[in-house]
Design an enzyme around this catalytic site. Structure first.
Site, PDB file in Angstrom:
ATOM      1  NE  ARG A 162      -3.539  -2.190   2.821  1.00  0.00           N
ATOM      2  CZ  ARG A 162      -4.776  -2.255   2.330  1.00  0.00           C
ATOM      3  NH1 ARG A 162      -5.252  -1.227   1.648  1.00  0.00           N
ATOM      4  NH2 ARG A 162      -5.528  -3.318   2.533  1.00  0.00           N
ATOM      5  CG  HIS A 264      -5.740  -0.221  -3.424  1.00  0.00           C
ATOM      6  ND1 HIS A 264      -5.020  -0.311  -2.252  1.00  0.00           N
ATOM      7  CD2 HIS A 264      -6.754  -1.110  -3.291  1.00  0.00           C
ATOM      8  CE1 HIS A 264      -5.581  -1.195  -1.447  1.00  0.00           C
ATOM      9  NE2 HIS A 264      -6.630  -1.704  -2.061  1.00  0.00           N
TER      10      HIS A 264
END
Length: 318
Positions: A162, A264
């Site tokens: 992330r 993402h």
């Protein structure tokens, strides 16, 4: 009568919780948007359910934002009001943000197609060549320095981490000898520490960033992905890089490539690609993403439409 403001409640809430800076920023942003909608004279004390429902209509109908976005805002506001009611910062009453969550639409996970990834690399490699050739546009550009952002892309693409995990990497988290990146719990959504491997494709650019950072004076506990270290402006070397430069980079890159690109999407893409391989392992994917359950990992896996088509063709072959 003097009422406590939203910002008074937030201050009290932040003091009583251990939140990440990004989480505090998120709470502040949601509160600001609510105040902007209701007016500066709104206080937690006089918020009604009708105010919430009007905001609901504004968010979903007028602004056209997603149900997930609305539910995220509700979760923030409900937590703030629960805190205010519990500690009697406002008159004890029912939380106006209770029972206003909406069931979100379940959409296909967004991944990057091979053509889109090729476009990303063509754009960034051209920028790198221009920088190496001394071609310099003095105007501000979120893609500069291109070599730094190319390293960022490679790290996201080949690890699936992330963006918050990337921003929390320190130099001491990079083990070049054993080919491992340690991802800190404070950067992880589930507050768990885990490790990801440094692949052969990632290693060259990551090593370059690491060694150049050391030559620039970075210490073991300093942030690795810090664009300020390579910025010629003064008075910025001591600052860590936060989310805004990263967001600005992906906005500009998306515009240059003509498609939506985000950290993402790299995360979803690597999972989907791994699960297409004959030797696929759901446990490997879970370990890479750092999930605590396989159920969460399965949400990241996009259906292999080509495999589905082949199976359908075989089913109807006579």
């Amino acid at each position: 009568m003097d009422y406590v403001s939203f910002y008074n409640v937030l201050d009290d809430y932040f003091i009583s919780k251990v939140l990440r800076p990004a989480s505090e920023w998120s709470y502040m942003k949601v509160v600001r948007t609510f105040i902007e909608f209701c007016g500066e004279d709104i206080y937690p004390e006089n918020v009604t359910r009708m105010d919430v429902l009007r905001w609901w209509r504004h968010i979903l109908t007028e602004q056209g934002l997603s149900k997930r976005t609305w539910n995220n805002k509700v979760a923030h506001m409900r937590a703030i009001f629960n805190h205010a009611i519990r500690y009697k910062l406002i008159s004890e009453r029912e939380n106006p943000f209770r029972l206003v969550v909406v069931k979100p639409d379940i959409k296909r996970k967004k991944t990057l197609a091979n053509e889109q990834i090729k476009k990303i690399y063509l754009v960034m490699e051209r920028k790198i060549m221009e920088e190496q050739s001394g071609i310099d546009d003095p105007r501000p550009n979120a893609l500069k320095p291109a070599w730094f952002w190319m390293t960022t892309i490679d790290t996201l693409r080949y690890t699936g981490m992330r963006q918050n995990q990337l921003l929390h990497i320190r130099l001491c988290d990079i083990d070049l000898k054993n080919g491992i990146i340690n991802l800190r719990p404070e950067g992880s959504k589930n507050h768990r520490e885990h490790r990801v491997p440094i692949t052969d494709r990632l290693r060259p650019r990551l090593e370059h960033l690491y060694h150049l950072s050391v030559r620039k004076g970075a210490k073991a506990e300093d942030q690795l992905f810090n664009i300020n270290r390579f910025n010629l402006k003064k008075n910025v070397l001591g600052k860590n890089m936060d989310h805004p430069p990263l967001r600005a980079f992906f906005r500009r890159l998306s515009k240059e490539c003509g498609c939506v690109i985000s950290p993402h999407r790299f995360r979803h893409t690597i999972v989907t690609d791994m699960m297409k391989r004959p030797e696929r392992s759901l446990n490997d994917v879970q370990m890479l993403l750092g999930h605590s359950s396989l159920a969460v990992t399965l949400e990241y896996v996009e259906a292999n439409i080509d495999s589905l088509r082949r199976n359908l063709e075989a089913a109807f072959a006579f």
